[in-house]
Scaffold this motif. Structure first.
Motif, mmCIF file in Angstrom:
data_model
loop_
_atom_site.group_PDB
_atom_site.id
_atom_site.type_symbol
_atom_site.label_atom_id
_atom_site.label_comp_id
_atom_site.label_asym_id
_atom_site.label_seq_id
_atom_site.Cartn_x
_atom_site.Cartn_y
_atom_site.Cartn_z
ATOM 1 N N ALA A 12 0.854 -1.201 0.000
ATOM 2 C CA ALA A 12 0.000 0.000 0.000
ATOM 3 C C ALA A 12 0.885 1.245 0.000
ATOM 4 C CB ALA A 12 -0.913 -0.005 1.219
ATOM 5 N N SER A 13 2.174 1.042 -0.269
ATOM 6 C CA SER A 13 3.101 2.180 -0.297
ATOM 7 C C SER A 13 3.040 2.848 -1.673
ATOM 8 C CB SER A 13 4.529 1.695 -0.009
ATOM 9 O OG SER A 13 5.459 2.611 -0.541
ATOM 10 N N LEU A 14 2.706 4.127 -1.680
ATOM 11 C CA LEU A 14 2.601 4.856 -2.949
ATOM 12 C C LEU A 14 3.977 4.975 -3.605
ATOM 13 C CD1 LEU A 14 0.610 6.342 -4.789
ATOM 14 C CD2 LEU A 14 1.083 8.420 -3.495
ATOM 15 N N LYS A 15 4.983 5.164 -2.756
ATOM 16 C CA LYS A 15 6.362 5.291 -3.246
ATOM 17 C C LYS A 15 6.768 4.006 -3.992
ATOM 18 C CE LYS A 15 10.628 6.498 -1.354
ATOM 19 N NZ LYS A 15 11.427 6.105 -0.219
ATOM 20 N N GLU A 16 6.424 2.862 -3.406
ATOM 21 C CA GLU A 16 6.771 1.586 -4.043
ATOM 22 C C GLU A 16 5.974 1.381 -5.336
ATOM 23 O OE1 GLU A 16 7.875 -0.618 0.189
ATOM 24 O OE2 GLU A 16 6.237 -1.427 -0.997
ATOM 25 N N VAL A 17 4.718 1.775 -5.311
ATOM 26 C CA VAL A 17 3.894 1.620 -6.522
ATOM 27 C C VAL A 17 4.467 2.494 -7.642
ATOM 28 C CG1 VAL A 17 1.589 1.964 -7.516
ATOM 29 C CG2 VAL A 17 1.810 0.984 -5.219
ATOM 30 N N GLU A 18 4.868 3.710 -7.280
ATOM 31 C CA GLU A 18 5.449 4.619 -8.289
ATOM 32 C C GLU A 18 6.742 4.040 -8.845
ATOM 33 O OE1 GLU A 18 3.657 8.873 -6.671
ATOM 34 O OE2 GLU A 18 5.599 8.187 -5.928
ATOM 35 N N GLU A 19 7.595 3.532 -7.956
ATOM 36 C CA GLU A 19 8.898 2.999 -8.370
ATOM 37 C C GLU A 19 8.730 1.800 -9.324
ATOM 38 O OE1 GLU A 19 11.873 3.888 -8.279
ATOM 39 O OE2 GLU A 19 12.993 2.048 -8.674
ATOM 40 N N PHE A 20 7.922 0.819 -8.915
ATOM 41 C CA PHE A 20 7.816 -0.399 -9.731
ATOM 42 C C PHE A 20 6.983 -0.169 -10.996
ATOM 43 C CE2 PHE A 20 9.066 -2.244 -5.609
ATOM 44 C CZ PHE A 20 10.235 -2.864 -6.036
ATOM 45 N N SER A 21 6.131 0.860 -10.984
ATOM 46 C CA SER A 21 5.395 1.171 -12.216
ATOM 47 C C SER A 21 6.377 1.617 -13.293
ATOM 48 C CB SER A 21 4.340 2.254 -11.963
ATOM 49 O OG SER A 21 3.376 1.730 -11.094
ATOM 50 N N GLY A 54 1.216 3.243 8.568
ATOM 51 C CA GLY A 54 0.951 4.186 9.661
ATOM 52 C C GLY A 54 -0.426 4.806 9.492
ATOM 53 N N GLY A 55 -0.565 6.057 9.899
ATOM 54 C CA GLY A 55 -1.910 6.668 9.910
ATOM 55 C C GLY A 55 -2.302 7.363 8.622
ATOM 56 N N VAL A 56 -2.125 6.725 7.490
ATOM 57 C CA VAL A 56 -2.496 7.389 6.225
ATOM 58 C C VAL A 56 -4.010 7.453 6.066
ATOM 59 C CG1 VAL A 56 -0.410 6.817 4.927
ATOM 60 C CG2 VAL A 56 -2.351 5.230 4.887
ATOM 61 N N ASP A 57 -4.473 8.389 5.244
ATOM 62 C CA ASP A 57 -5.901 8.479 4.898
ATOM 63 C C ASP A 57 -6.194 7.305 3.959
ATOM 64 O OD1 ASP A 57 -8.259 9.028 3.411
ATOM 65 O OD2 ASP A 57 -8.045 11.175 3.820
ATOM 66 N N PHE A 58 -6.990 6.359 4.441
ATOM 67 C CA PHE A 58 -7.234 5.095 3.726
ATOM 68 C C PHE A 58 -7.780 5.338 2.310
ATOM 69 C CE2 PHE A 58 -10.278 1.228 3.637
ATOM 70 C CZ PHE A 58 -9.334 0.435 3.001
ATOM 71 N N ARG A 59 -8.867 6.089 2.226
ATOM 72 C CA ARG A 59 -9.498 6.306 0.922
ATOM 73 C C ARG A 59 -8.557 7.039 -0.048
ATOM 74 N NH1 ARG A 59 -15.483 8.522 -0.527
ATOM 75 N NH2 ARG A 59 -15.058 8.975 -2.696
ATOM 76 N N LYS A 60 -7.896 8.076 0.460
ATOM 77 C CA LYS A 60 -7.001 8.867 -0.399
ATOM 78 C C LYS A 60 -5.870 7.977 -0.929
ATOM 79 C CE LYS A 60 -4.241 13.083 -0.605
ATOM 80 N NZ LYS A 60 -3.185 12.425 -1.365
ATOM 81 N N ARG A 61 -5.304 7.130 -0.052
ATOM 82 C CA ARG A 61 -4.213 6.269 -0.478
ATOM 83 C C ARG A 61 -4.669 5.292 -1.565
ATOM 84 N NH1 ARG A 61 0.830 4.831 1.350
ATOM 85 N NH2 ARG A 61 0.883 7.059 1.807
ATOM 86 N N VAL A 62 -5.885 4.732 -1.401
ATOM 87 C CA VAL A 62 -6.392 3.788 -2.403
ATOM 88 C C VAL A 62 -6.543 4.499 -3.752
ATOM 89 C CG1 VAL A 62 -8.432 2.442 -3.084
ATOM 90 C CG2 VAL A 62 -7.547 2.264 -0.737
ATOM 91 N N VAL A 63 -7.123 5.698 -3.717
ATOM 92 C CA VAL A 63 -7.337 6.435 -4.972
ATOM 93 C C VAL A 63 -5.995 6.827 -5.605
ATOM 94 C CG1 VAL A 63 -8.352 8.533 -5.973
ATOM 95 C CG2 VAL A 63 -9.633 7.216 -4.257
ATOM 96 N N ASP A 64 -5.054 7.268 -4.768
ATOM 97 C CA ASP A 64 -3.727 7.646 -5.293
ATOM 98 C C ASP A 64 -3.061 6.445 -5.970
ATOM 99 O OD1 ASP A 64 -3.994 10.212 -4.381
ATOM 100 O OD2 ASP A 64 -2.696 9.964 -2.625
ATOM 101 N N ILE A 65 -3.159 5.265 -5.340
ATOM 102 C CA ILE A 65 -2.561 4.055 -5.928
ATOM 103 C C ILE A 65 -3.246 3.747 -7.267
ATOM 104 C CG2 ILE A 65 -2.323 1.535 -5.655
ATOM 105 C CD1 ILE A 65 -1.854 2.023 -2.657
#
Ligand code: E4P
Length: 231
Positions: free
Chosen positions: A9-18, A37-48
């Motif tokens: 669920a790491s955006l950084k990892e998704v960006e890197e491997f994309s 940690g305490g990320v905004d669940f919905r925002k993180r899903v949409v960002d991914i």
């Protein structure tokens, strides 16, 4: 061709491997989100979803059919690529949820499965994806390679459309074994994926080629000078 999902669920990892051009989707679960940690669940899903441009599995957390359905329907409104992960509850409730969401046109990933029978039930209920937990199945005394082989040939012969995702991967060797056995999709943690391009002999070979090239360039110098003089 096998598809590769990122088990993160790491955006950084998704960006890197994309950027590697190998990421076809993402799978998440409660433990994976805990690491964020305490990320905004919905925002993180949409960002991914906006980075990976493929299916992104988001796991339901409730325990009754009605609550699971409500949760799944809600997540499905967040982004067109969201896939609803539903656990294979021992009492069959997860199957009810998958079957109903399928009727409503919502894509599902039936998860936490350890046996061939569970995979078959999930596909019969209409799951878009069926997830086998490779190492957890092994720890439970199952033979995941055999299960993958059986499901791959069952899917081919029966025309069943549910795609097999193999997760719970701990080593690059697990990936190779699961793909060879016929996994349709591998979901791989970043730590394992990052090891996959590396091979000691490849590194040694590149070093050998670099050294040869340096020698070649050094040999060319007088020749280059000669050409300059003729001109
Ligand atoms: C798959 O969808 C799961 O997220 C994951 O692979 C679970 O595996 P693990 O908890 O055994 O690492």
């Amino acid at each position: 061709m096998v598809q590769i999902f990122l088990d993160t669920a790491s955006l950084k990892e998704v960006e890197e491997f994309s950027k590697w051009g190998i990421a076809d989707g993402v799978t998440t679960n409660q433990k994976i989100f805990l690491q964020e940690g305490g990320v905004d669940f919905r925002k993180r899903v949409v960002d991914i979803c906006n980075v990976v441009k493929g299916p992104v599995s988001v796991e339901t957390t409730k325990h009754t059919v009605e609550e699971l359905l409500a949760e799944g329907r809600e997540y499905a409104t967040w982004h067109k690529n969201v896939v609803i992960k539903v656990a294979m509850f021992g009492n069959g409730d997860g199957l009810k949820v998958v079957s109903q969401l399928n009727k409503e046109g919502i894509k599902t990933n039936m998860t936490v499965m350890m046996t061939f029978n569970q995979l078959v039930l999930a596909s019969k209920a209409g799951a878009t994806y069926v997830s086998l937990f490779y190492n957890r199945a092994k720890e439970a005394g199952e033979d995941p390679v055999q299960i993958i082989r059986h499901y791959a040939s069952y899917a081919k012969e029966s025309g069943c459309l549910s795609r097999l995702i193999v997760g719970s991967i701990r080593t690059p060797e697990d990936v190779a074994s699961a793909i060879s056995a016929g996994a349709h999709i591998m979901t791989i943690p970043s730590k394992i994926l990052a090891q996959m391009p590396f091979n000691k002999r490849s590194e040694e070979t590149m070093k050998e080629f670099d050294e040869a090239w340096e020698q070649f360039l050094a040999m060319r110098k007088p020749e280059a000078k000669q050409v300059a003089q003729i001109k």
